[in-house]
Enzyme design. Structure first.
Site, short mmCIF file in Angstrom:
data_model
loop_
_atom_site.label_atom_id
_atom_site.label_comp_id
_atom_site.label_asym_id
_atom_site.label_seq_id
_atom_site.Cartn_x
_atom_site.Cartn_y
_atom_site.Cartn_z
N HIS A 18 25.23 4.04 -28.13
CA HIS A 18 25.66 2.64 -29.11
C HIS A 18 24.23 1.22 -28.74
O HIS A 18 23.63 2.01 -28.33
CB HIS A 18 26.41 2.40 -27.98
CG HIS A 18 26.56 2.05 -26.49
ND1 HIS A 18 25.27 1.08 -25.92
CD2 HIS A 18 26.81 2.61 -25.17
CE1 HIS A 18 24.93 1.23 -24.37
NE2 HIS A 18 26.17 1.67 -24.01
N HIS A 21 21.53 1.27 -26.35
CA HIS A 21 20.74 2.10 -26.73
C HIS A 21 19.65 1.64 -27.69
O HIS A 21 18.51 1.11 -27.64
CB HIS A 21 20.81 3.48 -26.90
CG HIS A 21 21.42 3.81 -25.62
ND1 HIS A 21 22.68 3.62 -26.27
CD2 HIS A 21 21.91 3.82 -24.17
CE1 HIS A 21 23.61 4.15 -24.68
NE2 HIS A 21 22.59 4.25 -23.18
N CYS A 137 27.63 9.34 -8.54
CA CYS A 137 27.99 8.47 -9.69
C CYS A 137 27.76 9.79 -10.67
O CYS A 137 25.79 9.46 -11.60
CB CYS A 137 28.23 7.22 -10.08
SG CYS A 137 28.57 7.13 -11.74
N CYS A 140 25.85 7.97 -14.02
CA CYS A 140 24.75 6.69 -13.77
C CYS A 140 23.59 7.93 -13.13
O CYS A 140 22.40 7.61 -12.94
CB CYS A 140 24.65 6.04 -12.34
SG CYS A 140 26.11 4.80 -12.33
N CYS A 161 33.07 4.01 -8.87
CA CYS A 161 31.56 3.62 -9.51
C CYS A 161 31.67 2.08 -10.09
O CYS A 161 32.72 2.30 -11.21
CB CYS A 161 31.43 4.39 -10.14
SG CYS A 161 29.85 3.64 -11.45
N HIS A 164 31.17 2.22 -13.63
CA HIS A 164 31.56 3.03 -14.85
C HIS A 164 33.13 3.03 -14.47
O HIS A 164 34.23 4.03 -14.36
CB HIS A 164 31.54 4.46 -14.39
CG HIS A 164 29.85 4.65 -15.27
ND1 HIS A 164 28.73 4.50 -14.53
CD2 HIS A 164 29.92 4.84 -16.55
CE1 HIS A 164 27.63 4.43 -15.94
NE2 HIS A 164 28.10 5.52 -16.81
N LYS A 321 29.37 -4.75 -18.66
CA LYS A 321 28.47 -4.47 -19.31
C LYS A 321 28.37 -2.97 -20.64
O LYS A 321 29.69 -2.73 -20.21
CB LYS A 321 27.12 -3.56 -18.59
CG LYS A 321 26.45 -2.79 -18.61
CD LYS A 321 25.51 -1.92 -18.07
CE LYS A 321 24.69 -0.79 -18.74
NZ LYS A 321 24.08 0.02 -17.74
N LYS A 324 28.73 3.66 -22.41
CA LYS A 324 29.82 4.97 -23.09
C LYS A 324 30.62 4.64 -22.49
O LYS A 324 31.80 5.22 -23.28
CB LYS A 324 28.75 5.67 -22.87
CG LYS A 324 27.30 6.13 -23.56
CD LYS A 324 26.86 7.52 -23.07
CE LYS A 324 25.60 7.26 -23.41
NZ LYS A 324 24.34 7.88 -23.08
O1 ME8 Z 1 19.35 5.29 -17.31
N1 ME8 Z 1 22.61 -3.60 -22.84
O2 ME8 Z 1 19.62 6.67 -19.58
P1 ME8 Z 1 20.78 5.37 -20.64
C1 ME8 Z 1 21.13 -3.18 -23.57
N2 ME8 Z 1 18.21 8.57 -19.39
N3 ME8 Z 1 21.51 -1.82 -23.11
C2 ME8 Z 1 21.19 -1.09 -22.58
C3 ME8 Z 1 22.81 -1.21 -22.44
C4 ME8 Z 1 23.70 -2.00 -22.96
N4 ME8 Z 1 24.51 -2.63 -22.55
N5 ME8 Z 1 23.52 0.28 -22.33
C5 ME8 Z 1 22.41 1.37 -22.67
C6 ME8 Z 1 19.37 6.17 -18.51
N6 ME8 Z 1 20.63 0.05 -22.98
C7 ME8 Z 1 18.51 7.30 -18.02
C8 ME8 Z 1 17.39 7.20 -18.10
S1 ME8 Z 1 14.10 6.59 -18.57
C9 ME8 Z 1 12.81 8.37 -17.28
C10 ME8 Z 1 15.55 8.04 -18.11
C11 ME8 Z 1 19.43 0.79 -22.15
O3 ME8 Z 1 21.86 6.74 -21.49
C12 ME8 Z 1 18.67 0.36 -22.46
O4 ME8 Z 1 17.25 0.52 -22.04
O5 ME8 Z 1 22.13 5.22 -19.70
C13 ME8 Z 1 19.36 0.84 -20.37
O6 ME8 Z 1 17.82 0.60 -19.60
C14 ME8 Z 1 19.17 2.43 -21.37
O7 ME8 Z 1 19.52 2.38 -21.82
C15 ME8 Z 1 19.75 3.59 -20.12
O8 ME8 Z 1 20.31 4.75 -20.90
#
Ligand code: ME8
Length: 747
Positions: A18, A21, A137, A140, A161, A164, A321, A324
């Site tokens: 979304h 990301h 969770c 998370c 959580c 979520h 926040k 997804k």
């Molecule tokens: O945490 N606002 O993956 P993830 C801003 N796989 N940025 C956001 C956001 C929001 N509301 N939501 C997501 C993971 N992001 C792990 C990471 S790294 C070795 C492993 C962005 O799919 C932001 O960069 O939950 C956040 O840190 C990341 O997506 C989390 O992505």
């Protein structure tokens, strides 16, 4: 050559990305393009985190194997990123890293072995075997502290959580631990001697106080029987690597660390060339990147990253926040359909003060796009070039005003020479560059828009349409339009990393050859636009959008999408994330009828989550894992075997009595005939959705060999199965279309 390596987090491949990301990836893309303009050799990594329970669950919901599921998500994600110019073909990422790559298995296992073979700064084993129990969770991918949980509604139930708003699972099992607790002093020293390691300062202070408060060890494995879709622990096939430990290592395996095969594929040692890099992350994953990861690197004797740079989060209008799971984040397909993708890139960098949270909805993007882009930049470009076409037949007019005409120019409010404008452009350019270096992208863009305001004022003060009426003012007119056009050239160079496509379009409309990406903004010199050259055809860059109409279309589209998700959720056989744009929670999956806390029967209180201190149970050195020879990655399977399946005994039951449990909004108490000597008492959390009286006589599917447990003082001797539908997880009881005897086994 100077090098610059920048990474985004690798996103969970459980569901489609979304706007959150997109944001981090746009920032990464912006920085790499900017650094490339500044003469750096750059490498930009984004990708997906593809292991773990949550992915296993999402794939089961979508009726796919985990590998099929992650392949599907990655395919969709790449298409979406490409629409925003983020893919390799458009000059975006160099590597789309996937943790299911064979070379990553090899590198991650090598990393584990290296850490296991070495000692902590306090002289103990880095990795040891213990026993872990905590609230986990799955969305998370982390264990939660009490403060991160909403207490269970029922005694003995599952807490929720807070992020979520879903129940967490009590996970209790033998596990390998990483002795993070021995790294507090080493980390504090590192933060002290590298003040730029964590950015911004607020996050740095947060990390320092977290570490000062003391670290506890981190559970870094799961039993294969509970999480099989993961990298096997080297030398111990019964354990798989915990997803965070696996995922963080991607930043170096992508560069060839720990894998000869990857180095051969890359053809050069990118690790030697590009490491250490800059990790861009959301503040939600700060602890993992600024505490766990550097400690892991110290343990394996690998250089630490250059910096961990954490931005704030996009929130919905109620301040939650965007995620997804909550389904409240802006959807990329909607953004792609209704906005110019460069307008979205601009919005993301302009709207958020980097480091702070920011509320967003589609309307704010529309407003900014209309004001800053359609009326601002787009209008400046089109009015300037249209006038050059109209008054100078499309030929770039001369910049200078002759001595003889100086007075006339002055009378029209135009300075005799352009140096004042040139030096103010330089000033703005320097502000832009400095702000980018400081991650203050919104300020950099504010400064650039100052240039637009300046050029607009130049035009409206000089009134070229009036100058054009007088032959005497021809030189003044010429100078004014030259100055506006040259300002636009500067803007095209500055804005290239923000809006590559539009900046190139401006370049072409100015009649310039080459590419704005080849210009270092710090080397821009006044007068680069050649008088006498021809400007190109004028085409609108950012058409104005009718806000009310577009908002109505977007709202309708989202409503239709939600409806179709709900429809597919209601028929489990067709449930698939293919039908959902960005909301993984819309699928239906067989589940217990919301009886809380059924996964583990243990009533013990959970340990702290790994990053805030896993309680060490029985420390035991991991003899097996140490010194194991480098071996080919072991394949992982996501399937359960028939032996696993037959462990679950499911039978047809008939509801004989049903009543509400006193003082509970959620629980119904049944007696159910399973064809046994005595009916059983079973509790189910479906009281909000079913009238008990109407269920009497209903045949249901029951898990009959679940360990009995007490809920609100009643023993529940099994579990009634139901589909979980829609975002709120509405239970729909599994039932039978044909006559079946009580006690018949489901196979
Ligand atoms: O945490 N606002 O993956 P993830 C801003 N796989 N940025 C956001 C956001 C929001 N509301 N939501 C997501 C993971 N992001 C792990 C990471 S790294 C070795 C492993 C962005 O799919 C932001 O960069 O939950 C956040 O840190 C990341 O997506 C989390 O992505």
């Amino acid at each position: 050559m100077k090098t610059f390596y920048v990474t985004t987090p690798i996103y969970y491949a459980n569901s489609l990305p979304h706007m959150g990301h997109l944001y981090t990836t746009v920032v990464g893309d912006f920085l790499r393009r900017y650094k490339r303009q500044r003469g750096f050799e750059t490498y930009f990594l984004t990708g997906t985190d593809e292991h773990g329970t949550n992915i296993e669950r999402a794939s089961a919901r979508a009726g796919r194997t985990p590998k099929e599921h992650v392949d599907y998500i990655v395919g969709e994600l790449k298409k979406m990123f490409a629409a925003f110019g983020l893919d390799t073909e458009h000059g975006g990422y160099d590597v789309f890293m996937r943790t299911t790559e064979a070379f990553h298995y090899e590198g991650a296992q090598e990393f584990w072995r290296r850490a296991a073979a070495r000692q902590t700064p306090k002289g103990r084993e880095n990795i040891y075997k213990g026993f872990y129990e905590g609230w986990f969770c799955a969305p998370c991918g982390t264990f939660k502290t009490e403060s991160e949980l909403q207490p269970a509604a029922e005694e003995g139930g599952q807490p929720l959580c807070l992020i979520h708003e879903r129940p967490v699972d009590l996970v209790s099992e033998e596990s390998y631990f990483f002795r993070l607790s021995d790294y507090d002093e080493a980390l504090l020293e590192y933060y002290e001697s590298h003040p730029d390691f964590v950015f911004p300062d607020a996050r740095r202070n947060e990390v320092i106080s977290l570490v000062r408060g003391g670290l506890e060890d981190v559970s870094i494995s799961r039993q294969k029987s509970s999480v099989s879709w993961a990298i096997p622990v080297p030398g111990d096939p019964n354990h798989t690597v915990y997803i965070w430990f696996d995922a963080l290592i991607n930043y170096i395996t992508a560069l060839g660390w720990g894998s000869e095969a990857r180095r051969a594929e890359l053809g050069e040692d990118l690790f030697a060339k590009f490491w250490p890099g800059v990790h861009l992350i959301g503040k939600d994953i700060l602890r993992q990147h600024a505490v766990l990861w550097p400690a892991m690197l110290l343990a394996a004797d690998v250089e630490l990253p250059r910096a961990v740079v954490a931005h704030g989060l996009w929130l919905d209008q109620t301040g939650r926040k965007g995620s997804k799971t909550l389904g409240n984040a802006l959807e990329l397909p909607v953004l792609i359909r209704h906005f110019k993708t460069d307008a979205v890139r601009y919005f993301l960098l302009r709207e958020m003060s980097f480091g702070q949270d920011c509320k967003v909805d589609y309307e704010v993007i529309l407003e900014r796009s209309n004001s800053d882009l359609a009326s601002g930049l787009g209008n400046l470009v089109s009015r300037t070039l249209t006038m050059i076409h109209k008054y100078f037949d499309g030929v770039v007019p001369a910049p200078d005003i002759s001595e003889a005409r100086l007075l006339l120019a002055k009378r029209a409010g135009v300075d005799s020479d352009a140096m004042e404008l040139a030096s103010s452009l330089e000033l703005v350019r320097d502000q832009f560059v400095q702000n980018v270096e400081d991650y203050a992208f919104h300020r950099a863009l504010e400064a650039a828009w100052g240039m637009i305001a300046r050029a607009d004022k130049l035009i409206s003060d000089a009134k070229p349409w009036e100058l054009a009426r007088s032959e005497e003012q021809r030189e003044t007119l010429s100078a004014v339009l030259y100055r506006a056009a040259e300002t636009i050239r500067w803007l095209a160079v500055l804005l290239y990393p923000v809006m590559p496509e539009s900046s190139r379009a401006i370049w072409t409309q100015l009649g310039l050859t080459g590419d704005p990406q080849e210009f270092d903004p710090t080397e821009l010199k006044w007068g680069g636009l050649r008088a006498g050259g021809r400007v190109g055809a004028v085409a609108p860059l950012f058409p104005r959008t009718d806000k009310a109409k577009t908002m109505a279309e977007i709202e309708k589209e989202i409503a239709q999408r939600k409806e179709s998700d709900a429809a597919s959720a209601a028929s489990p056989s067709t449930a698939s994330t293919a039908s959902s744009s960005s909301n993984e929670s819309a699928g239906a999956h067989a589940t217990q009828a919301a009886v809380p806390g059924s996964q583990t029967a243990s009533g013990t209180s959970p340990a702290q989550p790994p990053m805030q201190g896993a309680t060490e149970a029985q420390p035991a050195p991991n003899a097996q894992g140490q010194g194991a020879s480098a071996s080919a990655p072991e394949p992982v399977a996501s399937y359960i075997t028939i032996d696993d399946f037959v462990k679950v005994e499911m039978r047809v039951g008939e509801i004989l009595t049903a009543e509400r449990v006193p003082k509970s909004d959620k629980l119904l108490r049944f007696t159910i005939d399973l064809g046994e000597a005595q009916p059983r008492q079973i509790l189910a959390g479906i009281a909000e959705y079913y009238e008990p009286e109407k269920l009497i006589g209903r045949k249901v599917a029951v898990v009959s060999n679940l360990k009995p447990r007490k809920l609100r003082g009643f023993e529940s001797q099994g579990m009634v199965l139901a589909a979980s539908v829609g975002e709120e997880g509405r239970p729909v009881l599994a039932t039978f279309a044909e006559e079946v005897p009580n006690g018949a086994r489901l196979k």
